[in-house]
Design a protein around this motif. Structure first.
Motif, short mmCIF file in Angstrom:
data_model
loop_
_atom_site.label_atom_id
_atom_site.label_comp_id
_atom_site.label_asym_id
_atom_site.label_seq_id
_atom_site.Cartn_x
_atom_site.Cartn_y
_atom_site.Cartn_z
N LEU A 40 -44.49 96.51 106.62
CA LEU A 40 -45.26 97.59 107.24
C LEU A 40 -46.37 97.05 108.14
O LEU A 40 -46.61 97.58 109.22
N ARG B 129 -39.17 97.02 103.75
CA ARG B 129 -39.64 96.97 105.13
C ARG B 129 -41.00 96.28 105.18
O ARG B 129 -41.81 96.45 104.27
N SER C 27 -43.15 97.76 102.06
CA SER C 27 -42.96 99.12 101.58
C SER C 27 -43.04 99.17 100.05
O SER C 27 -42.88 98.16 99.37
N ALA D 23 -39.09 102.14 97.59
CA ALA D 23 -38.64 102.52 98.94
C ALA D 23 -37.81 101.39 99.53
O ALA D 23 -37.87 100.25 99.08
#
Ligand SMILES: CC(C)(COP(=O)(O)OP(=O)(O)OC[C@H]1O[C@@H](n2cnc3c(N)ncnc32)[C@H](O)[C@@H]1OP(=O)(O)O)[C@@H](O)C(=O)NCCC(=O)NCCS
Length: 242
Positions: free
Chosen positions: A192, A190, A183, A187
Protein backbone atom coordinates in the motif's frame (compact mmCIF):
# COMPACT_ATOMS: atom_id res chain seq x y z
CA UNK A 1 18.05 -28.10 -24.66
CA UNK A 2 16.77 -27.40 -21.14
CA UNK A 3 13.10 -26.79 -20.44
CA UNK A 4 11.75 -23.34 -21.18
CA UNK A 5 10.67 -21.14 -18.34
CA UNK A 6 7.87 -19.18 -19.92
CA UNK A 7 8.35 -15.43 -19.76
CA UNK A 8 5.68 -14.03 -17.45
CA UNK A 9 5.71 -17.12 -15.24
CA UNK A 10 7.27 -17.71 -11.83
CA UNK A 11 7.77 -21.28 -10.68
CA UNK A 12 7.86 -21.89 -6.92
CA UNK A 13 9.16 -25.18 -5.56
CA UNK A 14 8.02 -26.18 -2.07
CA UNK A 15 10.06 -28.88 -0.34
CA UNK A 16 10.82 -30.31 3.09
CA UNK A 17 14.05 -29.31 4.83
CA UNK A 18 15.15 -32.86 5.62
CA UNK A 19 18.82 -33.91 5.39
CA UNK A 20 20.00 -34.86 1.89
CA UNK A 21 22.33 -37.77 1.10
CA UNK A 22 26.02 -36.81 0.93
CA UNK A 23 26.35 -37.14 -2.88
CA UNK A 24 23.92 -34.27 -3.30
CA UNK A 25 26.13 -32.02 -1.14
CA UNK A 26 28.73 -32.40 -3.87
CA UNK A 27 26.49 -30.30 -6.14
CA UNK A 28 27.41 -27.22 -4.11
CA UNK A 29 30.40 -25.12 -5.16
CA UNK A 30 33.40 -24.53 -2.89
CA UNK A 31 32.05 -21.31 -1.39
CA UNK A 32 28.70 -22.94 -0.58
CA UNK A 33 30.41 -25.95 0.98
CA UNK A 34 32.58 -23.65 3.12
CA UNK A 35 29.48 -21.73 4.20
CA UNK A 36 27.72 -24.97 5.10
CA UNK A 37 30.71 -26.09 7.21
CA UNK A 38 30.69 -22.79 9.09
CA UNK A 39 27.03 -23.05 10.06
CA UNK A 40 27.33 -24.30 13.64
CA UNK A 41 23.74 -25.45 13.96
CA UNK A 42 22.83 -28.78 12.28
CA UNK A 43 19.29 -27.69 11.39
CA UNK A 44 20.56 -24.43 9.86
CA UNK A 45 23.15 -26.35 7.82
CA UNK A 46 20.50 -28.78 6.56
CA UNK A 47 18.22 -25.90 5.54
CA UNK A 48 21.02 -24.04 3.77
CA UNK A 49 22.30 -27.13 1.91
CA UNK A 50 18.81 -28.22 0.87
CA UNK A 51 17.91 -24.70 -0.27
CA UNK A 52 21.05 -24.38 -2.39
CA UNK A 53 20.77 -27.91 -3.84
CA UNK A 54 17.18 -27.16 -4.83
CA UNK A 55 18.16 -23.78 -6.27
CA UNK A 56 20.88 -25.49 -8.33
CA UNK A 57 18.53 -28.21 -9.58
CA UNK A 58 15.93 -25.62 -10.53
CA UNK A 59 18.39 -23.23 -12.22
CA UNK A 60 20.12 -26.11 -14.05
CA UNK A 61 16.85 -27.10 -15.63
CA UNK A 62 16.37 -23.69 -17.25
CA UNK A 63 20.01 -22.72 -17.80
CA UNK A 64 20.56 -25.97 -19.70
CA UNK A 65 23.65 -26.85 -17.70
CA UNK A 66 24.53 -29.49 -15.07
CA UNK A 67 23.64 -28.38 -11.49
CA UNK A 68 27.27 -28.36 -10.35
CA UNK A 69 28.13 -25.94 -13.17
CA UNK A 70 25.43 -23.39 -12.38
CA UNK A 71 27.15 -20.10 -11.53
CA UNK A 72 25.17 -17.98 -9.09
CA UNK A 73 25.88 -14.31 -8.72
CA UNK A 74 24.52 -12.75 -5.54
CA UNK A 75 25.80 -9.19 -5.40
CA UNK A 76 24.50 -7.24 -2.40
CA UNK A 77 23.04 -3.93 -3.61
CA UNK A 78 24.37 -2.17 -0.50
CA UNK A 79 27.98 -3.35 -0.22
CA UNK A 80 28.48 -5.44 -3.42
CA UNK A 81 29.47 -8.42 -1.23
CA UNK A 82 28.35 -11.90 -2.42
CA UNK A 83 25.25 -12.21 -0.23
CA UNK A 84 22.32 -10.65 -2.12
CA UNK A 85 19.64 -12.00 -4.48
CA UNK A 86 20.57 -15.02 -6.59
CA UNK A 87 20.94 -14.64 -10.36
CA UNK A 88 22.14 -16.95 -13.11
CA UNK A 89 23.26 -15.28 -16.34
CA UNK A 90 22.54 -17.41 -19.41
CA UNK A 91 22.76 -16.84 -23.14
CA UNK A 92 18.97 -16.47 -23.11
CA UNK A 93 18.69 -13.83 -20.39
CA UNK A 94 18.89 -13.75 -16.62
CA UNK A 95 17.28 -16.31 -14.33
CA UNK A 96 16.28 -14.72 -11.01
CA UNK A 97 15.97 -16.98 -7.98
CA UNK A 98 14.92 -16.48 -4.40
CA UNK A 99 15.30 -18.99 -1.57
CA UNK A 100 13.60 -19.01 1.82
CA UNK A 101 13.84 -21.42 4.76
CA UNK A 102 11.79 -21.69 7.91
CA UNK A 103 11.74 -24.61 10.36
CA UNK A 104 10.91 -27.67 8.23
CA UNK A 105 10.05 -25.95 4.95
CA UNK A 106 11.93 -24.47 2.01
CA UNK A 107 10.72 -22.42 -0.94
CA UNK A 108 12.71 -21.69 -4.08
CA UNK A 109 11.29 -19.31 -6.70
CA UNK A 110 12.60 -18.76 -10.21
CA UNK A 111 11.61 -16.33 -12.97
CA UNK A 112 13.19 -15.29 -16.24
CA UNK A 113 14.13 -11.62 -16.62
CA UNK A 114 11.89 -10.54 -13.73
CA UNK A 115 13.21 -10.09 -10.22
CA UNK A 116 11.44 -12.05 -7.48
CA UNK A 117 11.60 -12.39 -3.71
CA UNK A 118 10.05 -15.20 -1.70
CA UNK A 119 9.61 -15.63 2.03
CA UNK A 120 8.21 -18.41 4.21
CA UNK A 121 7.72 -18.16 7.96
CA UNK A 122 6.43 -20.68 10.47
CA UNK A 123 3.52 -19.43 12.58
CA UNK A 124 5.43 -19.38 15.86
CA UNK A 125 6.56 -16.81 18.37
CA UNK A 126 10.34 -16.30 18.49
CA UNK A 127 10.57 -14.27 21.69
CA UNK A 128 7.97 -13.82 24.39
CA UNK A 129 5.83 -11.33 22.45
CA UNK A 130 4.93 -10.33 18.89
CA UNK A 131 7.57 -7.84 17.65
CA UNK A 132 5.10 -5.19 16.54
CA UNK A 133 7.94 -2.71 15.95
CA UNK A 134 8.31 -4.43 12.53
CA UNK A 135 4.84 -3.13 11.59
CA UNK A 136 3.81 0.30 10.33
CA UNK A 137 1.37 2.35 12.48
CA UNK A 138 -1.56 1.32 10.23
CA UNK A 139 -0.63 -2.38 10.49
CA UNK A 140 -0.26 -2.13 14.28
CA UNK A 141 -3.79 -0.76 14.56
CA UNK A 142 -5.16 -3.57 12.36
CA UNK A 143 -3.37 -6.16 14.51
CA UNK A 144 -4.59 -4.59 17.77
CA UNK A 145 -8.20 -4.72 16.53
CA UNK A 146 -8.01 -8.48 15.90
CA UNK A 147 -9.06 -10.99 18.57
CA UNK A 148 -5.96 -12.02 20.49
CA UNK A 149 -5.87 -15.67 19.21
CA UNK A 150 -5.65 -14.43 15.59
CA UNK A 151 -2.84 -11.94 16.11
CA UNK A 152 0.21 -14.20 15.76
CA UNK A 153 -0.83 -15.69 12.40
CA UNK A 154 -1.77 -12.18 11.20
CA UNK A 155 1.63 -10.82 12.22
CA UNK A 156 3.42 -13.68 10.43
CA UNK A 157 1.36 -12.94 7.29
CA UNK A 158 2.46 -9.30 7.46
CA UNK A 159 6.08 -10.34 8.04
CA UNK A 160 6.24 -12.80 5.12
CA UNK A 161 4.77 -10.19 2.74
CA UNK A 162 7.20 -7.48 3.84
CA UNK A 163 10.26 -9.75 3.74
CA UNK A 164 9.30 -11.03 0.29
CA UNK A 165 9.26 -7.41 -0.95
CA UNK A 166 12.56 -6.54 0.74
CA UNK A 167 14.15 -9.66 -0.77
CA UNK A 168 12.84 -8.79 -4.24
CA UNK A 169 14.35 -5.30 -4.03
CA UNK A 170 17.58 -6.83 -2.70
CA UNK A 171 17.52 -4.65 0.43
CA UNK A 172 16.69 -7.30 3.01
CA UNK A 173 16.49 -6.04 6.55
CA UNK A 174 18.96 -3.24 5.85
CA UNK A 175 15.71 -1.28 5.40
CA UNK A 176 13.07 -1.14 8.10
CA UNK A 177 10.05 -3.39 7.45
CA UNK A 178 8.04 -0.86 9.50
CA UNK A 179 8.37 1.61 6.62
CA UNK A 180 6.28 -0.66 4.38
CA UNK A 181 2.52 -0.91 4.76
CA UNK A 182 0.95 -3.96 3.16
CA UNK A 183 -2.74 -4.86 2.93
CA UNK A 184 -4.57 -6.32 5.94
CA UNK A 185 -3.85 -10.02 6.58
CA UNK A 186 -7.27 -11.19 5.34
CA UNK A 187 -7.19 -8.96 2.24
CA UNK A 188 -5.53 -9.85 -1.02
CA UNK A 189 -1.78 -9.17 -0.82
CA UNK A 190 -0.69 -5.69 -1.91
CA UNK A 191 1.95 -3.11 -1.07
CA UNK A 192 0.00 0.00 0.00
CA UNK A 193 2.79 2.44 0.81
CA UNK A 194 6.51 2.64 1.53
CA UNK A 195 8.03 5.49 3.55
CA UNK A 196 11.65 6.46 2.83
CA UNK A 197 11.84 4.06 -0.11
CA UNK A 198 15.16 4.37 -1.93
CA UNK A 199 15.06 4.54 -5.75
CA UNK A 200 14.47 2.94 -8.19
CA UNK A 201 10.70 2.96 -7.58
CA UNK A 202 9.81 -0.03 -9.72
CA UNK A 203 6.27 -1.37 -9.23
CA UNK A 204 5.90 -4.15 -6.63
CA UNK A 205 3.50 -7.08 -7.18
CA UNK A 206 2.69 -9.24 -4.18
CA UNK A 207 0.95 -12.60 -3.76
CA UNK A 208 0.38 -14.94 -0.84
CA UNK A 209 1.48 -18.54 -1.40
CA UNK A 210 -0.29 -21.71 -0.24
CA UNK A 211 1.87 -23.39 2.38
CA UNK A 212 -0.60 -24.92 4.85
CA UNK A 213 -1.87 -23.77 8.25
CA UNK A 214 1.45 -23.81 10.11
CA UNK A 215 3.26 -21.41 7.79
CA UNK A 216 2.68 -18.19 5.88
CA UNK A 217 4.50 -17.31 2.65
CA UNK A 218 4.53 -14.59 0.02
CA UNK A 219 6.12 -13.83 -3.33
CA UNK A 220 6.99 -10.37 -4.63
CA UNK A 221 7.99 -9.52 -8.18
CA UNK A 222 9.25 -6.23 -9.50
CA UNK A 223 8.09 -4.42 -12.62
CA UNK A 224 5.28 -6.78 -13.57
CA UNK A 225 3.01 -9.41 -12.01
CA UNK A 226 3.83 -13.00 -12.95
CA UNK A 227 1.62 -16.01 -13.22
CA UNK A 228 2.69 -18.20 -10.28
CA UNK A 229 2.98 -21.99 -10.51
CA UNK A 230 3.49 -23.66 -7.11
CA UNK A 231 4.74 -27.23 -6.96
CA UNK A 232 5.57 -29.69 -4.15
CA UNK A 233 8.93 -31.23 -4.90
CA UNK A 234 10.82 -34.15 -3.36
CA UNK A 235 14.54 -33.29 -3.51
CA UNK A 236 15.56 -36.94 -3.88
CA UNK A 237 13.16 -37.54 -6.74
CA UNK A 238 14.34 -34.34 -8.45
CA UNK A 239 17.96 -35.43 -8.14
CA UNK A 240 17.34 -39.05 -9.13
CA UNK A 241 17.92 -38.46 -12.85
CA UNK A 242 21.35 -36.89 -12.33
C1 LIG B 1 17.38 -11.17 3.24
C2 LIG B 1 17.14 -11.57 4.69
C3 LIG B 1 15.96 -10.77 5.23
C4 LIG B 1 16.84 -13.07 4.72
O1 LIG B 1 16.64 -13.49 6.03
P1 LIG B 1 16.72 -15.02 6.48
O2 LIG B 1 16.24 -15.10 7.86
O3 LIG B 1 18.06 -15.55 6.17
O4 LIG B 1 15.58 -15.63 5.63
P2 LIG B 1 15.34 -16.60 4.42
O5 LIG B 1 15.60 -18.01 4.78
O6 LIG B 1 13.96 -16.26 4.01
O7 LIG B 1 16.29 -16.16 3.19
C5 LIG B 1 17.56 -16.66 2.98
C6 LIG B 1 17.99 -16.25 1.60
O8 LIG B 1 17.85 -14.85 1.43
C7 LIG B 1 18.70 -14.48 0.34
N1 LIG B 1 19.20 -13.15 0.61
C8 LIG B 1 20.17 -12.77 1.46
N2 LIG B 1 20.33 -11.44 1.41
C9 LIG B 1 19.45 -10.98 0.49
C10 LIG B 1 19.14 -9.70 -0.02
N3 LIG B 1 19.77 -8.61 0.42
N4 LIG B 1 18.18 -9.60 -0.96
C11 LIG B 1 17.53 -10.68 -1.40
N5 LIG B 1 17.77 -11.94 -0.95
C12 LIG B 1 18.72 -12.07 -0.03
C13 LIG B 1 19.79 -15.51 0.24
O9 LIG B 1 19.68 -16.13 -1.03
C14 LIG B 1 19.44 -16.50 1.33
O10 LIG B 1 19.60 -17.82 0.90
P3 LIG B 1 20.97 -18.60 1.25
O11 LIG B 1 20.90 -18.86 2.72
O12 LIG B 1 20.91 -19.82 0.41
O13 LIG B 1 22.09 -17.67 0.87
C15 LIG B 1 18.37 -11.29 5.59
O14 LIG B 1 19.38 -12.22 5.27
C16 LIG B 1 18.90 -9.89 5.35
O15 LIG B 1 18.29 -8.93 5.76
N6 LIG B 1 20.03 -9.78 4.68
C17 LIG B 1 20.64 -8.52 4.35
C18 LIG B 1 21.00 -7.77 5.60
C19 LIG B 1 22.40 -7.35 5.78
O16 LIG B 1 22.78 -7.10 6.88
N7 LIG B 1 23.20 -7.26 4.72
C20 LIG B 1 24.52 -6.79 4.85
C21 LIG B 1 24.56 -5.37 4.46
S1 LIG B 1 25.92 -4.97 3.51
Amino acid sequence: MGERLVSGECLVWRCPAGPLPAPLHALLDDAEQARARNLGHDAARTRFVTGRVMARLLAARYADTPPRQVVFTSTCRHCTGPHGRLEVHTGAGVLHLSVSHSAERILVAIARDTVCGVDIERVALRGDRIPVSALSPVERRVLADLPQPRRLAAFIRYWARKEAILKATGDGLVLSPADLTVSAPDASARLLSWENRPPPHVSVHLSDLAVGDDYRAALATLGRPLSIVERDVDPLAEASHL
